[in-house]
Every structure is written in C-alpha cells, then in structure tokens.
Design a protein around this motif. Structure first.
Motif, short mmCIF file in Angstrom:
data_model
loop_
_atom_site.label_atom_id
_atom_site.label_comp_id
_atom_site.label_asym_id
_atom_site.label_seq_id
_atom_site.Cartn_x
_atom_site.Cartn_y
_atom_site.Cartn_z
N GLN A 29 10.36 28.68 -23.07
CA GLN A 29 8.94 28.24 -23.11
C GLN A 29 8.83 26.92 -23.88
O GLN A 29 8.16 26.00 -23.45
CB GLN A 29 8.14 29.34 -23.84
CG GLN A 29 6.65 29.14 -23.84
CD GLN A 29 6.04 29.74 -22.59
OE1 GLN A 29 6.70 29.97 -21.58
NE2 GLN A 29 4.74 29.95 -22.63
N ASN A 50 14.86 25.48 -32.69
CA ASN A 50 14.21 26.78 -32.63
C ASN A 50 13.68 26.94 -31.22
O ASN A 50 13.08 26.01 -30.67
CB ASN A 50 13.04 26.87 -33.61
CG ASN A 50 13.47 26.77 -35.07
OD1 ASN A 50 14.52 27.28 -35.44
ND2 ASN A 50 12.67 26.10 -35.88
N HIS A 60 11.55 29.20 -28.19
CA HIS A 60 10.60 30.26 -27.84
C HIS A 60 10.92 30.70 -26.42
O HIS A 60 10.79 29.92 -25.48
CB HIS A 60 9.16 29.73 -27.95
CG HIS A 60 8.14 30.79 -27.61
ND1 HIS A 60 6.85 30.49 -27.29
CD2 HIS A 60 8.26 32.14 -27.54
CE1 HIS A 60 6.20 31.63 -27.03
NE2 HIS A 60 7.03 32.62 -27.17
N SER A 105 8.33 38.33 -25.71
CA SER A 105 8.24 37.01 -26.33
C SER A 105 9.04 36.99 -27.63
O SER A 105 8.85 37.85 -28.49
CB SER A 105 6.76 36.72 -26.60
OG SER A 105 6.61 35.58 -27.39
N VAL A 159 11.05 34.46 -30.79
CA VAL A 159 11.37 33.18 -31.41
C VAL A 159 12.80 33.25 -31.95
O VAL A 159 13.12 34.15 -32.73
CB VAL A 159 10.40 32.84 -32.56
CG1 VAL A 159 10.81 31.54 -33.26
CG2 VAL A 159 8.97 32.73 -32.05
#
Lengths: 65, 65, 65, 65, 65, 65
Positions: free
Chosen positions: C22, C29, C31, C49, C51
């Motif tokens: 995403q 980092n 997503h 979802s 992280v």
C-alpha cells in the motif's frame, strides 16, 4: 519517567534490568542507578550504575511501588 | 491508529504485546496502555503502561473489535 | 512496487509475509494489505492490514501473477 | 560495483544471495536482478528481482567470472 | 588504522574476517582486501575484496605483525 | 567515564569485554585499551586495543577498583 523505578528488557537471552532511571537521551540510551539484573523472576546480581544502549532495548515498564 | 487496539510483535522469542496505542514518535517508538503479553495464543501477564523501542518491532497488526 | 504483490522476509524465525504493498516510507517501513503469513511454503494465517518495520526486513521479492 | 555480480550474506540462518547489482542507495539497500539463493554451496531457488535491506547485510563479495 | 591488518568480528555465527583495511566510511562500513574468513582459529577460505556492513560489526582488533 | 575501567556486554553469545575506556563518539562506538575478553567469569584472552561498534553494545558497567 526520570527518577522513577523501571524494568527494562534488553535483547539477548531474556535480559531484564531493574533500576532507577537517572537520565535518557534522544536515542533512548538509558542511565540507570541501583540496577539489579533479573532472570526467571530471581534477582541475579547487583550492577549499580549502568548505561543501556537504546537500540537494544525491547521494552520499558514502569514499576509500581 | 492512535487510540485503537494493536498487536505488536517484537524481536526476541516470539514476543507479542497487545494494548491500546497511546502515542508513537518518528522512530516508531510506541507507548501502549492496558498492555498484555501474549505467548502461544495465551494471555501471559498484564504489563499496564509500556514503551516499545521502534527498531525492535517486527510488525504491527490492528486488532478488530 | 506500490500497488503490486510482494513477499517480505522478516528477521525472526523464518517469517515471510505476502501482501499488497500500500505504501512505503523513507525508512522502508511498509504498509501491506490483504497480508498472509507464510511458513514452510504453507499459508499460516491472514493478518489483513499490517505495518512492517523497515530495519527488520531482510528482503523484498515481487510476486508475479 | 554497479552492473557486476556479487554475493551478499544476510543476517538470519546462513542466507546467501547471488545476483547482478542493479543499484544501491545511501543506506546500502541493494537492488539485485537474476538473483539466486544459495545454501551450503548449493543453488536453492531463483528469486529474480530482489531488494535487500542494507542494515541486515553482513558482507558483500564481488564474484569473479 | 587504514592500511593496516585488522580482525573484524561480525554478527552471525562466530564470523571473523581478517584483512587489510582499505577504507572506512562514517557508518563504519569497512572495505577489506586480501580477506580471509576464520572459524575456530582456522583459516576457512579466501574472500579477496570484501565490503563489511558497519552496523553488523561487533568489534575490530588490530593484528600485530 | 573516559579513562576509567568498564565492562561492556556485546550482542552475540554472552560476549563481555573489560578494558580502559580511551574514547567514545556520538554513536557510542567505544575505543578500549588493555582489553580482556571474559566468558563465564573467566578471563579468556587479551585483545589489547579494541574498537566496539556502538549499536551492538547491550550495556556498559563501570568497574570499581
């Protein structure tokens, strides 16, 4: 949390340190005094004044009196 | 994700922490409240307020209610 | 690679995550959405979802459809 | 070393990747193409295009033809 | 220490590399030449020119001739 | 602590180094002299002058005389 008692879990084999937080810098390097090393819930040894490297800290928990 | 419940997997032996995300800084250091330690799907112990060091976080998953 | 499917290998015991990328920031980092955890070539569990902390990523491989 | 063949040893269980170095950034994040994973001197599997996270690289050795 | 012989201990299973320090940058990334891998005090294999990632270095010891 | 004796615990298998702190930089990279490696409370070997990489330090304890 400066001046209060904390438990700090470090990287490496289950390394827990309990002491009074004297100071902390931007990198979360911590200076503890009256520090004790704890393993399996037992007080292992007294370390006195200790500098902990911030990037090897896993978590910090305040200890309630 | 501030204010919502998250699970955070940390480096070190399968360390999972679940809590409410109070705040996060630029380094992804997280402040969780009402934190519980989880191992093998079991709630292990309550830790209350906890600071997690960003560089030792593996992943963050939001918990759905 | 934004919008495409990737496999990401994380530090810790053979941790592989597959999902749709995403977004990514300067620290890598990531997503991911529609994320699945994979172990020994088997789909282990759906995480939705997620992280992922950049400094704990070992490698990123695009998945071809 | 851009354009030449390299072997890269990563953190985690004896992870060696061999490929052609396409690009590298300031953090030593590497983009390899035609990448093969190697374990115990055997070619294990082809990964094609791979992004390697710089801080998890142990060492880089140029491969001589 | 540029130009002199050093032993470098890396993260990962007891990884020691001995070579001549060609250059070093701000992140302590090292470029060694005439590098040999050492395990259990035995010379294991010659690696020639090697780039070592600074953050995975444990310690550097100058070798006396 | 410059000039005084310290024990430094490093990442990797129970690695403890004792020496006189010669200098330290912003990244907590340390230069020790008269360094000894210690394992299981035993002096293992003399290393002389050693550079320790800051981010692989777990903790630093001053040694009292």
């Amino acid at each position: 949390m400066i001046g209060s008692k904390v438990q700090v879990e470090m990287k490496g084999d289950q390394h827990i340190l309990e002491g009074t937080l004297q100071s902390a810098d931007d990198y979360l390097n911590l200076h503890l005094v009256d520090t004790t090393e704890i393993a399996d819930g037992q007080r292992l040894r007294s370390l006195g004044s200790v500098v902990l490297r911030g990037n090897n800290i896993i978590l910090i928990v305040p200890v309630e009196n």
